[in-house]
Design a protein around this motif. Structure first.
Motif, short mmCIF file in Angstrom:
data_model
loop_
_atom_site.label_atom_id
_atom_site.label_comp_id
_atom_site.label_asym_id
_atom_site.label_seq_id
_atom_site.Cartn_x
_atom_site.Cartn_y
_atom_site.Cartn_z
N TYR A 174 0.82 -1.21 0.00
CA TYR A 174 0.00 0.00 0.00
C TYR A 174 0.86 1.27 0.00
N THR A 175 1.97 1.23 0.72
CA THR A 175 2.85 2.40 0.77
C THR A 175 3.37 2.73 -0.62
N THR A 176 3.70 1.70 -1.37
CA THR A 176 4.19 1.93 -2.74
C THR A 176 3.06 2.29 -3.69
N ASP A 177 2.03 1.45 -3.74
CA ASP A 177 1.00 1.61 -4.77
C ASP A 177 0.06 2.79 -4.53
N VAL A 178 -0.33 3.00 -3.27
CA VAL A 178 -1.32 4.02 -2.97
C VAL A 178 -0.68 5.34 -2.58
N LEU A 179 0.31 5.27 -1.69
CA LEU A 179 0.87 6.51 -1.15
C LEU A 179 1.79 7.20 -2.16
#
Length: 260
Positions: A174-179
């Motif tokens: 999530y840190t990579t894809d969303v943030l």
């Protein structure tokens, strides 16, 4: 005679508070305090507000009124301080922060201060926008993202994956894809301003462990050392001296290690 931007910001802030000086008003279900309310309970605090905060801090030249509004909104939203929000959403708009930028600040802070705090801010902003007959001026969900710095993002992603990927694979993803491959690339808030919001929220909530990478990112995005120092000084009045004194050693270390 030409009025300086800092003077305009001060007049705007004082006008907003003066407009509420005669009676207490209910907005978004929260009680709004007037100057008279404060004076009756804590006259020294009201004096400090007028003389030091509005009459001094907001007039300091090393940070533009628009930046001070961004810093203040970020701090209030991060700490869910809804009583003060109407006083500061209005001057922020007067100081040049666009409605869609306020929308992006709230959206960004959902990730850095929590969904609940962002939703509380939306409730206040909705009423301020309605009273001023303004709103987000275009759909901001499906957008063309800003270009990604592939090398820097690959380095960041690799570091997070190595440190946390095996234990917290979902969080790393999530840190990579969303943030960083989505939120940080949204175009309706400039990268420098997005960094200023993030740094302000981290200091507001005492999250100094995250401050080093984000302050470096802010300065890579164009925030100067003088502006960063002034933003931290400004925050002392909105988040308290202890949070700022916890942040200052970290910021000082970042400043010292930056290329001259």
């Amino acid at each position: 005679m030409k009025i300086q931007p800092a003077a305009i910001a001060l007049l705007s802030l004082m006008a907003i508070q003066s407009a509420h000086a005669e009676e207490t008003t209910s907005m978004t279900g929260m009680l709004m305090l007037t100057n008279e309310d404060v004076r009756k309970v804590a006259p020294a605090l009201e004096a400090y507000t007028q003389s030091r905060l509005l009459g001094d801090v907001w007039k300091r030249p090393d940070l533009a009124p628009r930046d001070r509004s961004i810093v203040t909104l970020a701090a209030l939203i991060a700490r869910n301080q809804t009583i003060e929000m109407p006083f500061h959403f209005n001057p922020a708009l007067d100081n040049g922060v666009k409605p869609r930028e306020i929308s992006e600040i709230i959206t960004h802070l959902a990730f850095y201060a929590g969904w609940g705090n962002a939703m509380s801010a939306i409730r206040v902003a909705k009423d301020v926008f309605a009273a001023r007959h303004v709103g987000v001026d275009h759909p901001a969900v499906s957008i063309t993202l800003l270009p990604l710095n592939e090398a820097a993002e690959a380095q960041r992603s690799k570091a997070v994956q190595e440190q946390f990927g095996s234990s917290f694979p979902g969080m790393a993803q999530y840190t990579t894809d969303v943030l960083f491959r989505d939120l940080w690339l949204r175009p309706d808030l400039a990268s420098r301003d997005r960094s200023l919001v993030t740094v302000s929220a981290l200091i507001a909530n005492g999250q100094t462990a995250q401050l080093t990478p984000h302050l470096n990112r802010a300065m890579d995005n164009g925030l100067t050392q003088a502006q960063a120092a002034e933003a931290i000084t400004h925050l002392a009045f909105y988040v308290g001296w202890p949070n700022v004194f916890s942040a200052m050693p970290v910021a000082k270390d970042v400043f010292a290690k930056r290329p001259r």
